[in-house]
Design a protein around this motif. Sequence first.
Motif, PDB file in Angstrom:
ATOM      1  N   THR A 147      -0.621 -10.481   3.669  1.00  0.00           N
ATOM      2  CA  THR A 147       0.010  -9.325   4.302  1.00  0.00           C
ATOM      3  C   THR A 147      -0.390  -8.061   3.567  1.00  0.00           C
ATOM      4  N   VAL A 148      -0.460  -6.986   4.320  1.00  0.00           N
ATOM      5  CA  VAL A 148      -0.610  -5.659   3.736  1.00  0.00           C
ATOM      6  C   VAL A 148       0.426  -4.788   4.435  1.00  0.00           C
ATOM      7  N   GLY A 149       1.253  -4.126   3.669  1.00  0.00           N
ATOM      8  CA  GLY A 149       2.259  -3.313   4.324  1.00  0.00           C
ATOM      9  C   GLY A 149       2.884  -2.346   3.350  1.00  0.00           C
ATOM     10  N   GLN A 150       4.029  -1.806   3.777  1.00  0.00           N
ATOM     11  CA  GLN A 150       4.711  -0.915   2.865  1.00  0.00           C
ATOM     12  C   GLN A 150       6.141  -1.383   2.636  1.00  0.00           C
ATOM     13  N   LEU A 210       0.861  -1.168   0.000  1.00  0.00           N
ATOM     14  CA  LEU A 210       0.000   0.000   0.000  1.00  0.00           C
ATOM     15  C   LEU A 210       0.907   1.231   0.000  1.00  0.00           C
ATOM     16  N   LEU A 211       0.892   1.980  -1.101  1.00  0.00           N
ATOM     17  CA  LEU A 211       1.875   3.057  -1.238  1.00  0.00           C
ATOM     18  C   LEU A 211       1.316   4.447  -0.971  1.00  0.00           C
ATOM     19  N   SER A 212       0.005   4.546  -0.814  1.00  0.00           N
ATOM     20  CA  SER A 212      -0.564   5.875  -0.610  1.00  0.00           C
ATOM     21  C   SER A 212      -1.681   5.805   0.415  1.00  0.00           C
ATOM     22  N   ASP A 213      -1.875   6.896   1.150  1.00  0.00           N
ATOM     23  CA  ASP A 213      -2.921   6.920   2.163  1.00  0.00           C
ATOM     24  C   ASP A 213      -4.316   6.984   1.576  1.00  0.00           C
ATOM     25  N   ASN A 214      -4.378   7.302   0.281  1.00  0.00           N
ATOM     26  CA  ASN A 214      -5.700   7.336  -0.342  1.00  0.00           C
ATOM     27  C   ASN A 214      -6.039   6.019  -1.023  1.00  0.00           C
ATOM     28  N   ALA A 215      -5.060   5.140  -1.048  1.00  0.00           N
ATOM     29  CA  ALA A 215      -5.311   3.845  -1.677  1.00  0.00           C
ATOM     30  C   ALA A 215      -5.903   2.894  -0.648  1.00  0.00           C
ATOM     31  N   GLU A 216      -6.429   1.799  -1.140  1.00  0.00           N
ATOM     32  CA  GLU A 216      -7.035   0.829  -0.219  1.00  0.00           C
ATOM     33  C   GLU A 216      -6.800  -0.587  -0.719  1.00  0.00           C
ATOM     34  N   ILE A 217      -6.529  -1.474   0.221  1.00  0.00           N
ATOM     35  CA  ILE A 217      -6.411  -2.900  -0.097  1.00  0.00           C
ATOM     36  C   ILE A 217      -7.405  -3.658   0.775  1.00  0.00           C
ATOM     37  N   ASP A 218      -8.175  -4.511   0.137  1.00  0.00           N
ATOM     38  CA  ASP A 218      -9.066  -5.396   0.889  1.00  0.00           C
ATOM     39  C   ASP A 218      -8.730  -6.815   0.484  1.00  0.00           C
ATOM     40  N   THR A 219      -8.337  -7.607   1.442  1.00  0.00           N
ATOM     41  CA  THR A 219      -7.983  -8.976   1.079  1.00  0.00           C
ATOM     42  C   THR A 219      -8.714  -9.964   1.979  1.00  0.00           C
ATOM     43  N   ILE A 248       0.005  -5.393   8.238  1.00  0.00           N
ATOM     44  CA  ILE A 248      -0.970  -6.432   8.545  1.00  0.00           C
ATOM     45  C   ILE A 248      -0.410  -7.783   8.129  1.00  0.00           C
ATOM     46  N   VAL A 299      -7.694  -2.351   4.477  1.00  0.00           N
ATOM     47  CA  VAL A 299      -6.665  -1.406   4.887  1.00  0.00           C
ATOM     48  C   VAL A 299      -6.778  -0.122   4.085  1.00  0.00           C
ATOM     49  N   VAL A 336      -9.687  -8.508   5.540  1.00  0.00           N
ATOM     50  CA  VAL A 336      -8.674  -7.508   5.855  1.00  0.00           C
ATOM     51  C   VAL A 336      -8.942  -6.285   4.998  1.00  0.00           C
TER      52      VAL A 336
END
Lengths: 443, 482
Positions: free
Chosen positions: A376-379, A349-358, B418, B411, B409
Amino acid sequence: MNLLSDQLAEQFQQHAGTLPGAGKPRVADFRREAFTRFEKIGMPTLRQEDWKYTDIRPLRESNYIALGDHESVASNKLTQADLPFPILSSHVAVFLDGIFNSDLSSLDTLPWGVTCTTIADFLQRDGDEVAPFLNQFDTAFPALNCALVEDGMLVQVAAGVNFNEPIQALYVNTVSPGARLNSARLIISASANSEVTIIESHASVAGSTNATNALTEINAETGANVSHYRIQIDNASCHHIGNVYVAVANDASVNTYSFAFGGAITRIDVNADLIGRGAHVTMNGLFMVNDGQHIDHHTRVRHRVGETTSSENYKGIADGNGRGVFNGKILVEQDAQKIEALQSSKNLLLSDNAEIDTKPELEIYADDVKCAHGATVGQLDEDAFFYLRSRGIDEQTARSILTFAFAADIAASVTVAPLREWLERIIMTRTHAAGINEIDDRG
Amino acid sequence: MASQPQDITDFVNRKYEAGFYTDIEQDSVAPGLNPGVIEFISKKKGEPQWMLDWRLKAYERWTKMAEPKWAHVHYPPIDLQAISYYSAPKSQDDRPKSLDEVDPELIATYEKLGIPLEEQKMLAGVAVDMVFDSVSVHTTFKEKLAEVGVIFCSFSEAVINHPELIQRYLGSVVPVSDNYFAALNSAVFTDGSFVYIPKNTRCPMELSTYFRINAMNTGQFERTLIIADSGSHVSYLEGCTAPMRDENQLHAAVVELVALDDAEIKYSTVQNWYPGDENGVGGIYNFVTKRGDCRGNNSKISWTQVETGSAITWKYPSCILKGDNSIGEFYSVALARNCQQADTGTKMVHLGRNTRSTIISKGISADRGQNAYRGLVRIAKGATNARNYTQCDSLLIGDRSGAHTFPYVEVKNSSAQIEHEASTSKISDDQLFYLRQRGIRDEDAINMIVNGFCRDVFKELPMEFAVEAQKLLSISLEGSIG
């Protein structure tokens, strides 16, 4: 009723009589049943669990021409140089807005045992031959594709034939007078102990506002070996819906990859059924989203019998205000013992406006299994970043290098060299660039 | 599957050990649910008008809601109109002043369960707030707690004596409209526990409630509210057993936890309600809403649960991490055997900055048991530097068992880290072989492996519970083999 389904019903009524295979009762009945199914299921909404994270309202409430009026497309004089996606093989079939274009295609040098037939031609045949086409589906978009599809490609590989050169199917959204909803179709039928590699590519010409509803079926019979690479890269205003169904028989193995670089809304479902002992499926994928993009992958591996294996590795990168969704399911049916299933979903996740849902899911009804999933979700790793900076690499480049490295391992496992190189180039470009539209996607 | 040793059969055939029925005259209301019943409950309990209004409002909302169907469980439809919503032991009006005055049959019930109250008091140093069906009949150690200002009483008492706290916090974590069963509970709850820990106070003992469902056809609707004021600390234990019967009983409790600045709440549960017989007949339906709100900065809420009972368990103890630097934890062991179904997990909603959460879930499925982990980790846009680690492992025993994992999840902040991992397998033959060839009996070997599998959770339990939990698990799993 929502807007698009009304239009589609009207268009289907109007054109049903002239669609390929309309004269053949089996095909005509099949289309009618498929459309009835589609109407019964209805367009997905956010209220459905499978569509919880993907709102297709922009597609559902727009005007699209799904059938007929191909003259305007034909008048589109595209040369190979105008194509928005590179030709990666000497065996290539090009489809403009879903319709086969013989000028841009070359399928003359296929060896004995490997046949490519257009769906339009295929449906003119009669009798049991059309059986591979006659699978009904229980979800909206595949059912819709079955009802509306006008063209596409059927790849048949005879028993024991090992064909090492890739065959490419390229589906292009063009600039048409009205926005079109194109039905793309690909059927891969690999007979016993055969081997084949298919590149399924979807792209759009600059300025296109068309949408794609693609359906791919892969049938690997005993001992067959199929590699399937699916690449999607569309304009910012093109929507893309893709469905892949894979059936793997005894000792057969299918590798199916999905590389999605997005358009506006992209939704890709990959379903694999392991139906014979010793069957194996590998599902790998990579998606990259940036401003205004939404990419949703839903994968499902169903272990229907024992002694089957699966491995799945998906990676996602979300930047800008893009949104990436991954939902992977491993299902082990009752009495399907001795299963090994692995699944991994890693996201950056590279931006605060982006979103990941897994959402990695396991549903297991047998006990002698080894199933695992990780998500995992991270930077980017701060230490690695610092290491690069300390060697005098500027911030932007360091970021790009690390992002590229994150994504590149999926691309690195692609065995078709020209495709791998193209993928690496596009990942490189994407990780460097801020915007998306100005990138020359042709590489 | 290879043939299984005799021990499995023993284990499968094992009867519910706490199954017996105490015959006490009940003061019940006729089955059915309508505003009249709610008024009856409220009046019976001598509640003020605002409480009744709150109940009626909840009832109003409930009538507009539909029963949820998304859980991975199957059961015949519940007829909520066939349930009696109030039953209390007769001696309500003259409450016992000491243990001697408590209905001897009640005491006998607990003695049969092996938890004599006196012993509890002396040996464990635990204050026990017993809920026998719907009315709390005995509260111990009240005086000792009162010394430090801790309020630990039945919910009905709190409504009368501490209306300002109830009005302020009731429904602030689980709103009446939260879900179907929470709304139902809000309308008809009969009793429960209330805890308030004042500022900068460490509760001097572990607080405990034993729940017991007794009367025929009485759904139990407890309400628990725990408030930890700034800088306080409390550990709360909840444990349950229920007598054997053939009719499914609905249990829809609501537990609300509020942790203010720097406060910590540790909530531990051992649940061993009647799971039904080997054919799935009878057993408790356990549909519970549990949620903790880390409202203050640096607060912490920790859920630990050992779920071995109930025909259907459906609960998701959750944490709302609102305060900066707040911490949420969830440790769970869930066992589903025979026809038991469990759909359990947690939600960690990260709202504040630097919030952390840990989820460790261990599911064991045996026979035809179905065990599902369902969890949500949500990182809101403003929750910078959020951290979550999730691990859910499943152990399968028997080829008709099932283990399922549904983790969500979501985010929305790029500084979040996570991690989620899950695995499913049976007890490995290698492990078993290793232990057997060292002369360890099958049964002990399994126990050892299962206890090792659950260790990460058990070590989070308070001492008394850890012992009980291990015992429970080994009783349940005696002799099973993968």
